[in-house]
Design a protein around this motif. Structure first.
Motif, mmCIF file in Angstrom:
data_model
loop_
_atom_site.group_PDB
_atom_site.id
_atom_site.type_symbol
_atom_site.label_atom_id
_atom_site.label_comp_id
_atom_site.label_asym_id
_atom_site.label_seq_id
_atom_site.Cartn_x
_atom_site.Cartn_y
_atom_site.Cartn_z
ATOM 1 N N LEU A 1 -1.982 4.777 2.346
ATOM 2 C CA LEU A 1 -2.969 5.858 2.254
ATOM 3 C C LEU A 1 -2.633 6.984 3.222
ATOM 4 O O LEU A 1 -2.918 8.162 2.948
ATOM 5 C CB LEU A 1 -4.378 5.309 2.499
ATOM 6 C CG LEU A 1 -4.829 4.272 1.451
ATOM 7 C CD1 LEU A 1 -6.283 3.892 1.652
ATOM 8 C CD2 LEU A 1 -4.633 4.787 0.034
ATOM 9 N N ASP A 2 -2.008 6.649 4.342
ATOM 10 C CA ASP A 2 -1.572 7.714 5.263
ATOM 11 C C ASP A 2 -0.516 8.593 4.597
ATOM 12 O O ASP A 2 -0.498 9.805 4.782
ATOM 13 C CB ASP A 2 -1.031 7.115 6.569
ATOM 14 C CG ASP A 2 -2.171 6.554 7.420
ATOM 15 O OD1 ASP A 2 -3.343 6.893 7.110
ATOM 16 O OD2 ASP A 2 -1.905 5.779 8.357
ATOM 17 N N ILE A 3 0.339 7.963 3.823
ATOM 18 C CA ILE A 3 1.350 8.754 3.092
ATOM 19 C C ILE A 3 0.634 9.706 2.129
ATOM 20 O O ILE A 3 0.935 10.893 2.049
ATOM 21 C CB ILE A 3 2.315 7.831 2.308
ATOM 22 C CG1 ILE A 3 3.158 7.032 3.283
ATOM 23 C CG2 ILE A 3 3.195 8.629 1.355
ATOM 24 C CD1 ILE A 3 4.059 5.998 2.641
ATOM 25 N N GLU B 1 -19.974 2.169 -6.197
ATOM 26 C CA GLU B 1 -20.095 0.754 -5.828
ATOM 27 C C GLU B 1 -19.402 0.479 -4.481
ATOM 28 O O GLU B 1 -19.964 -0.192 -3.603
ATOM 29 C CB GLU B 1 -19.463 -0.128 -6.914
ATOM 30 C CG GLU B 1 -19.643 -1.612 -6.628
ATOM 31 C CD GLU B 1 -18.992 -2.512 -7.661
ATOM 32 O OE1 GLU B 1 -19.705 -3.213 -8.395
ATOM 33 O OE2 GLU B 1 -17.741 -2.518 -7.728
ATOM 34 N N VAL B 2 -18.216 1.070 -4.317
ATOM 35 C CA VAL B 2 -17.468 0.864 -3.067
ATOM 36 C C VAL B 2 -18.253 1.422 -1.881
ATOM 37 O O VAL B 2 -18.448 0.743 -0.854
ATOM 38 C CB VAL B 2 -16.071 1.535 -3.177
ATOM 39 C CG1 VAL B 2 -15.418 1.663 -1.818
ATOM 40 C CG2 VAL B 2 -15.177 0.750 -4.122
ATOM 41 N N GLU C 1 -5.373 -8.515 -3.104
ATOM 42 C CA GLU C 1 -4.569 -7.374 -2.659
ATOM 43 C C GLU C 1 -4.984 -6.100 -3.408
ATOM 44 O O GLU C 1 -5.229 -5.052 -2.792
ATOM 45 C CB GLU C 1 -3.088 -7.671 -2.928
ATOM 46 C CG GLU C 1 -2.144 -6.578 -2.489
ATOM 47 C CD GLU C 1 -0.685 -6.897 -2.828
ATOM 48 O OE1 GLU C 1 -0.436 -7.806 -3.640
ATOM 49 O OE2 GLU C 1 0.200 -6.220 -2.275
ATOM 50 N N ALA C 2 -5.096 -6.213 -4.731
ATOM 51 C CA ALA C 2 -5.448 -5.030 -5.534
ATOM 52 C C ALA C 2 -6.863 -4.560 -5.183
ATOM 53 O O ALA C 2 -7.110 -3.352 -5.044
ATOM 54 C CB ALA C 2 -5.344 -5.363 -7.015
ATOM 55 N N SER C 3 -7.801 -5.503 -5.012
ATOM 56 C CA SER C 3 -9.190 -5.121 -4.719
ATOM 57 C C SER C 3 -9.262 -4.431 -3.363
ATOM 58 O O SER C 3 -9.905 -3.383 -3.218
ATOM 59 C CB SER C 3 -10.101 -6.349 -4.693
ATOM 60 O OG SER C 3 -9.996 -7.040 -5.893
ATOM 61 N N TYR C 4 -8.600 -5.030 -2.374
ATOM 62 C CA TYR C 4 -8.627 -4.453 -1.025
ATOM 63 C C TYR C 4 -8.079 -3.025 -1.060
ATOM 64 O O TYR C 4 -8.672 -2.086 -0.527
ATOM 65 C CB TYR C 4 -7.781 -5.322 -0.077
ATOM 66 C CG TYR C 4 -7.985 -4.966 1.371
ATOM 67 C CD1 TYR C 4 -8.882 -5.688 2.163
ATOM 68 C CD2 TYR C 4 -7.320 -3.894 1.952
ATOM 69 C CE1 TYR C 4 -9.092 -5.360 3.495
ATOM 70 C CE2 TYR C 4 -7.528 -3.552 3.279
ATOM 71 C CZ TYR C 4 -8.409 -4.295 4.043
ATOM 72 O OH TYR C 4 -8.623 -3.955 5.355
ATOM 73 N N PHE C 5 -6.956 -2.867 -1.731
ATOM 74 C CA PHE C 5 -6.303 -1.560 -1.794
ATOM 75 C C PHE C 5 -7.220 -0.530 -2.466
ATOM 76 O O PHE C 5 -7.395 0.586 -1.969
ATOM 77 C CB PHE C 5 -4.997 -1.693 -2.577
ATOM 78 C CG PHE C 5 -4.226 -0.414 -2.650
ATOM 79 C CD1 PHE C 5 -3.349 -0.064 -1.636
ATOM 80 C CD2 PHE C 5 -4.387 0.465 -3.718
ATOM 81 C CE1 PHE C 5 -2.640 1.131 -1.688
ATOM 82 C CE2 PHE C 5 -3.686 1.658 -3.781
ATOM 83 C CZ PHE C 5 -2.812 1.990 -2.761
ATOM 84 N N LEU C 6 -7.838 -0.926 -3.580
ATOM 85 C CA LEU C 6 -8.652 0.041 -4.328
ATOM 86 C C LEU C 6 -9.897 0.455 -3.543
ATOM 87 O O LEU C 6 -10.324 1.609 -3.601
ATOM 88 C CB LEU C 6 -9.024 -0.539 -5.697
ATOM 89 C CG LEU C 6 -7.836 -0.616 -6.670
ATOM 90 C CD1 LEU C 6 -8.178 -1.434 -7.899
ATOM 91 C CD2 LEU C 6 -7.355 0.785 -7.082
ATOM 92 N N LEU D 1 -10.168 0.761 -0.264
ATOM 93 C CA LEU D 1 -9.783 1.756 0.750
ATOM 94 C C LEU D 1 -9.335 3.074 0.112
ATOM 95 O O LEU D 1 -9.578 4.155 0.642
ATOM 96 C CB LEU D 1 -8.685 1.194 1.663
ATOM 97 C CG LEU D 1 -9.228 0.503 2.926
ATOM 98 C CD1 LEU D 1 -10.069 -0.712 2.603
ATOM 99 C CD2 LEU D 1 -8.086 0.088 3.860
ATOM 100 N N LEU D 2 -8.720 2.961 -1.058
ATOM 101 C CA LEU D 2 -8.277 4.175 -1.774
ATOM 102 C C LEU D 2 -9.485 5.033 -2.158
ATOM 103 O O LEU D 2 -9.493 6.254 -1.968
ATOM 104 C CB LEU D 2 -7.509 3.758 -3.038
ATOM 105 C CG LEU D 2 -6.945 4.877 -3.899
ATOM 106 C CD1 LEU D 2 -5.716 5.495 -3.234
ATOM 107 C CD2 LEU D 2 -6.529 4.359 -5.289
ATOM 108 N N LEU D 3 -10.522 4.356 -2.662
ATOM 109 C CA LEU D 3 -11.697 5.120 -3.123
ATOM 110 C C LEU D 3 -12.565 5.607 -1.965
ATOM 111 O O LEU D 3 -13.366 6.524 -2.135
ATOM 112 C CB LEU D 3 -12.503 4.275 -4.108
ATOM 113 C CG LEU D 3 -11.813 4.181 -5.467
ATOM 114 C CD1 LEU D 3 -12.308 3.011 -6.273
ATOM 115 C CD2 LEU D 3 -11.968 5.474 -6.258
#
Ligand code: HEM
Length: 626
Positions: A209-211, A404-405, A560-565, A567-569
């Protein structure tokens, strides 16, 4: 004695001799028994006889095959599978159309059209006179993967032969005892405590996400377009490498495609660059594309690689990349041995150390590692890429998911295993993406040496048989991609991305007091229908496979996918497709729009598959900061 899968040339030459020399033997025997003297025949007649003997014996073999299969079908009270009837001998025209379709059409279009044309769910393509079954019947898949199916249907020799140079004796490329041994070694690594160690996910999600954030600062208030597929592949590779061998490959640190003024190139699957990671990634993808071409050509693929193994160059790049890691682990082990230190330090032991403990063979350790890297990188990055693609196409879904996030974590809360379970809509989005774009879209099994009758839902609209005959030594390709889009299983809107189908009416309603009765009025009566259908018949949704070879990394991947999404959102409020940045030749062809059915009419990317599903040319998007 069985031929080792690495000796594909020998296997092919033996097959060829059997096809060419055996008819000559039959010819001599026939001439001898009829008393016809060979030497008295003219040269022209002799040559003609030798040439004609090959198709004649080939034809006799086909007749015998068909006769014995029909007899076996009758004795089992099973139906024979309908055959595709091409116009050219050996269904050569079908093979040509298949290859053409792979290059021009929507993913799996060719198979979908065949099933529609014959109004069936299972077909025998009989390309080059050899049986090859394709199926989208979930009952058949259930039988292949569970119960006694796995004892009789294996990945088999031909699968291994195609993958041998890449996956060697790894878990994906072995059957029976050898596979069982690998699975036993690997399973402890996927225990709950390990796959829910969110520290690794946090580290690499933050880095990714920093990138992304840096792309905004470089471009004022707008973000520069980036290839999400490439970025997510780096994220999953770095995460998987740390998870598996305690040391990240740090591919996120290297230059991105299109960065540093370099033009974006088309790689074997997505976009590509020329630096070190570019060449590893390029090789990793190139080898998969070459192997899937072998799979599509069928058993005669060695004819195109008699003088050169087309995967060799890329395999060398891949193995040179991994060799030092394996050497390090084995040196560490012998170091310990020299110090007579036989203490097992479970806390700091990595999967690689564990593998190194189980064998001295450097090749075996390297292949196991490679198998895990393939499993850990491509599948999860495919899932993330297609989720982001759908978020671009459905801003309303992105908004609801973000709500939701934020409701659960605010702008900077971090997920835990327990509270991730509360994100029902996120799970629905993941499921719906896995349904429409399963990362492993097609798989295969080989039947053993006896004919088998296996159950099916229905062969066609006209038959009443509920079992079909699988001839001996036959490849069965089961197509998860098409099963998960079948309208009779998923409803008329099967091709539509609708995460709500995964929300049961009850869980859709928040338990909060403020949710009034009016919510019920606005609820789509179809909500939860997918979930209900899946509970009734789990084999209509198989992204992670089933039975003894079910995916070991399922929970790891979903966490992994849930965690990433999440933080992305938290950081980005929406996503837009950057069609202007796609490399030339990667936009969906115009002729797709002329189709009257299927997703290709409105698809905005070109989905393709090698071993896993991917977006041709990469998924180019812009992320809009919150
Ligand atoms: C969305 C992500 C994923 C999907 C959709 C997925 C799907 C699958 C499928 C369909 C298979 C069966 C393959 C076959 O029979 O040839 C499989 C097997 C396997 N997967 Fe995954 N996978 C995912 C992520 C992962 C991850 C992250 C790992 C490990 C880090 C992993 C490890 C494995 C292993 C070790 C097997 C082999 C099981 C066996 O043959 O016994 N998977 N996966």
């Amino acid at each position: 004695m069985p031929i080792h899968p690495r000796h594909y040339r020998l296997r092919f030459l033996l097959d060829l001799s059997w096809t060419v020399l055996f008819p000559q033997l039959c010819l001599f025997t026939a001439l001898k028994t009829t008393g016809c003297p060979y030497t008295s025949l003219s040269v022209i007649v002799r040559v003609l006889l030798h040439l004609l003997a090959v198709p004649f014996i080939g034809w006799l073999r086909i007749c015998w095959d068909e006769y014995s299969n029909a007899r076996a079908a009758a004795s089992f009270n099973a139906a024979s599978i309908p055959r595709v009837r091409g116009k050219w001998p050996g269904n050569l025209d079908i093979a040509v159309k298949l290859v053409k379709s792979m290059h021009e059409d929507y993913l799996m279009q060719f198979f979908a059209d065949l099933f529609d044309e014959y109004c069936v769910h299972t077909l025998n393509t009989r390309i080059f006179w050899s049986n090859q079954i394709i199926t989208i019947d979930q009952e058949i898949v259930k039988h292949l993967l569970t119960g006694i199916g796995p004892d009789r249907f294996h990945k088999g020799y031909y699968w291994q032969e195609r993958f041998e140079s890449f996956l060697g004796n790894g878990i994906f490329n072995r059957d029976k005892e050898e596979w069982q041994a690998h699975r036993q070694i690997a399973r402890p690594w996927f225990a709950k405590e390990r796959v829910s160690d969110f520290n690794i996910f946090e580290k690499y999600t933050d880095r990714t996400l920093d990138i992304l954030s840096s792309l905004i600062t470089q471009h004022g208030s707008t973000t520069r377009a980036f290839d999400a597929q490439d970025l997510f592949a780096r994220f999953t590779l770095d995460t998987a490498s740390e998870f598996l061998f305690g040391q990240s490959l740090n591919t996120l640190m290297l230059e991105l495609p299109g960065q540093g003024g370099h033009a974006v190139k088309m790689g074997p699957k997505g976009s590509a660059i020329d630096d070190e990671f570019g060449s590893f990634a390029w090789a990793f993808e190139d080898v998969q594309v070459k192997i899937s071409t072998r799979m599509r050509i069928g058993n005669i693929w060695p004819i195109f690689e008699l003088f050169q193994d087309k995967t060799q160059k890329s395999n060398t790049v891949i193995h040179d990349f991994l060799r030092p890691l394996v050497d390090q682990a084995l040196d560490k082990k012998s170091d310990k041995k020299n110090r007579r230190d036989d203490k097992l330090d479970e806390g700091s032991e990595t999967f690689l150390d564990h593998l190194a403990r189980s064998t001295e063979d450097r090749d075996t350790v390297r292949f196991q590692l490679l198998n895990m890297l393939l499993a850990g990188r491509d599948t999860t990055s495919t899932l993330l890429s297609f989720v982001v693609y759908f978020l671009c196409c459905h801003p309303e879904v992105a908004a609801r998911l973000r709500t939701e996030v934020l409701d659960h974590y605010g702008h900077d809360g971090r997920p835990t295993l327990e509270n991730l379970k509360g994100l029902k809509y996120l799970r629905a989005v993941l499921n719906e993406t896995l349904r429409l774009f399963p990362p492993v879209p097609m798989n295969s099994r080989l039947s053993d040496h006896s004919p088998r009758a296996i159950p099916c839902t229905s062969l066609s609209t006209h038959t009443t048989n509920f079992s079909i005959l699988i001839p001996p030594n036959t490849t069965i390709l089961y197509n998860t991609f098409l099963i998960q889009r079948r309208k009779d299983l998923w409803g008329e809107d099967a091709e539509v991305f609708r995460p709500e189908r995964w929300l049961s009416n009850n869980s859709n309603i928040s338990t909060d007091e403020e949710v009034g009765e009016n919510h019920l009025l606005f609820m789509d009566p179809r909500d939860g229908d997918g979930l209900r259908k899946m509970i009734k018949d789990p084999f209509i949704f198989l992204p992670f496979h089933a039975g003894p070879r079910v995916c070991l990394g399922q929970n790891f991947a979903l966490n992994e996918a849930s965690y990433f999404l999440v933080l992305l959102l938290q950081r980005f409020k929406s996503f837009e497709l950057a069609e202007d940045s796609m490399p030339e030749g990667s936009s969906p062809p115009l002729h797709w729009k002329k189709r009257t059915s299927g997703r290709q009419r409105y698809e905005r990317i070109w989905p393709k598959s090698s071993v896993t599903t991917f977006v041709k040319g990469g998924l180019w998007v812009r992320a809009i900061p919150a």
